[in-house]
Design a protein around this motif. Structure first.
Motif, PDB file in Angstrom:
ATOM      1  N   THR A   1       0.871  -1.177   0.000  1.00  0.00           N
ATOM      2  CA  THR A   1       0.000   0.000   0.000  1.00  0.00           C
ATOM      3  C   THR A   1       0.900   1.216   0.000  1.00  0.00           C
ATOM      4  OG1 THR A   1      -0.071   0.353   2.393  1.00  0.00           O
ATOM      5  CG2 THR A   1      -1.673  -1.221   1.494  1.00  0.00           C
TER       6      THR A   1
ATOM      7  N   PHE B   1      -3.608   9.273   7.542  1.00  0.00           N
ATOM      8  CA  PHE B   1      -3.898   8.362   6.418  1.00  0.00           C
ATOM      9  C   PHE B   1      -5.399   8.109   6.307  1.00  0.00           C
ATOM     10  CE2 PHE B   1       0.470   6.292   7.221  1.00  0.00           C
ATOM     11  CZ  PHE B   1       1.084   7.154   6.330  1.00  0.00           C
ATOM     12  N   TYR B   2      -6.017   7.829   7.450  1.00  0.00           N
ATOM     13  CA  TYR B   2      -7.434   7.478   7.460  1.00  0.00           C
ATOM     14  C   TYR B   2      -8.285   8.657   6.987  1.00  0.00           C
ATOM     15  CZ  TYR B   2     -11.946   5.798   9.167  1.00  0.00           C
ATOM     16  OH  TYR B   2     -13.259   5.400   9.249  1.00  0.00           O
TER      17      TYR B   2
ATOM     18  N   GLN C   1      -7.927   9.282   3.042  1.00  0.00           N
ATOM     19  CA  GLN C   1      -8.294   8.246   2.062  1.00  0.00           C
ATOM     20  C   GLN C   1      -9.503   8.577   1.175  1.00  0.00           C
ATOM     21  OE1 GLN C   1      -8.493   4.851   4.617  1.00  0.00           O
ATOM     22  NE2 GLN C   1      -6.546   4.047   3.909  1.00  0.00           N
TER      23      GLN C   1
ATOM     24  N   ASN D   1       1.165   3.426   2.057  1.00  0.00           N
ATOM     25  CA  ASN D   1       1.634   3.772   3.400  1.00  0.00           C
ATOM     26  C   ASN D   1       2.800   2.915   3.875  1.00  0.00           C
ATOM     27  OD1 ASN D   1      -0.500   5.554   3.390  1.00  0.00           O
ATOM     28  ND2 ASN D   1      -1.864   4.150   4.420  1.00  0.00           N
TER      29      ASN D   1
ATOM     30  N   ARG E   1     -14.483  12.840   4.041  1.00  0.00           N
ATOM     31  CA  ARG E   1     -13.334  13.173   4.895  1.00  0.00           C
ATOM     32  C   ARG E   1     -13.809  13.933   6.129  1.00  0.00           C
ATOM     33  NH1 ARG E   1     -10.889  14.143  -0.218  1.00  0.00           N
ATOM     34  NH2 ARG E   1     -11.126  16.410  -0.004  1.00  0.00           N
TER      35      ARG E   1
END
Length: 198
Positions: free
Chosen positions: A86, A168-169, A172, A88, A179
């Motif tokens: 990924t 990151f969350y 996305q 990340n 968001r």
């Protein structure tokens, strides 16, 4: 198989119980052991080490099996076969396979990558990881941080790993509205000093 390679009973057991990729695992194992690495069993997977440093692991997934190089980001990859699982993942890289024939066809290349990974360890190279400040905080979250000093203070006291997980969350979703709703949902958790998965 080289003389200094020892068969690890835990790996034997893992291979005997494998419901999928058994032939592929055996083929990968033979290639890795031929490179003179020590066979261990870590994180529920066959792991191959050089002077107690992790060089490569054998992993199985639903769609493919793989060799995982924990410091794969430092390998040159002249054949373009290393995959970053990924966006990340900062260090590890995989080489994926769907059948034994693919593994056999790549044997010489796989050995070259394994030997390069050993050289990376011998040289003591380390992946320079991005700091939390290197990541872009999504606009929707930044707005909340700017308007709420308590939230900003709480976020800054979280560990760097927890901060990155939130960034990151929140980043996305493609739509701003999504968001925003993620940020709103997790503000109480951040204020309580908790990480995304705490």
């Amino acid at each position: 198989m080289t003389i200094n390679s020892k068969i690890n009973p835990k790996v034997e057991e893992f291979l005997s119980k494998a419901q999928k990729w058994q032939d592929e695992y055996e083929q990968l194992r033979n290639i890795v052991l031929n490179c003179g690495l020590t066979e261990e069993f870590k994180w529920m997977h066959p792991c191959y080490t050089f002077e107690e440093k992790n060089i490569v692991l054998i992993h199985g997934f639903k769609e493919y099996c793989a060799l995982l190089f924990p410091k794969g980001a430092l390998l040159k990859d002249p054949n373009g076969i290393l995959i970053q699982q990924t966006e990340n993942v900062q260090q590890g890289r995989q080489i994926r396979f769907n059948n034994v024939q693919e593994i056999v066809a790549l044997e010489a290349i796989l050995k070259a990558y394994i030997y390069e990974a050993i050289e990376v360890e011998k040289a003591g190279l380390k992946v320079i990881k991005k700091e939390t400040s290197d990541f872009t905080i999504p606009e929707e979250f930044q707005k909340n941080l700017d308007e709420n000093p308590a939230l900003k203070a709480a976020f800054e006291t979280l560990t760097p790993g927890r901060q990155r997980a939130y960034i990151f969350y929140f980043a996305q979703p493609k739509q701003s509205k999504t968001r925003e709703s993620r940020v709103e949902k997790y503000i109480p958790q951040i204020l309580n000093g908790k990480g995304l998965n705490d």
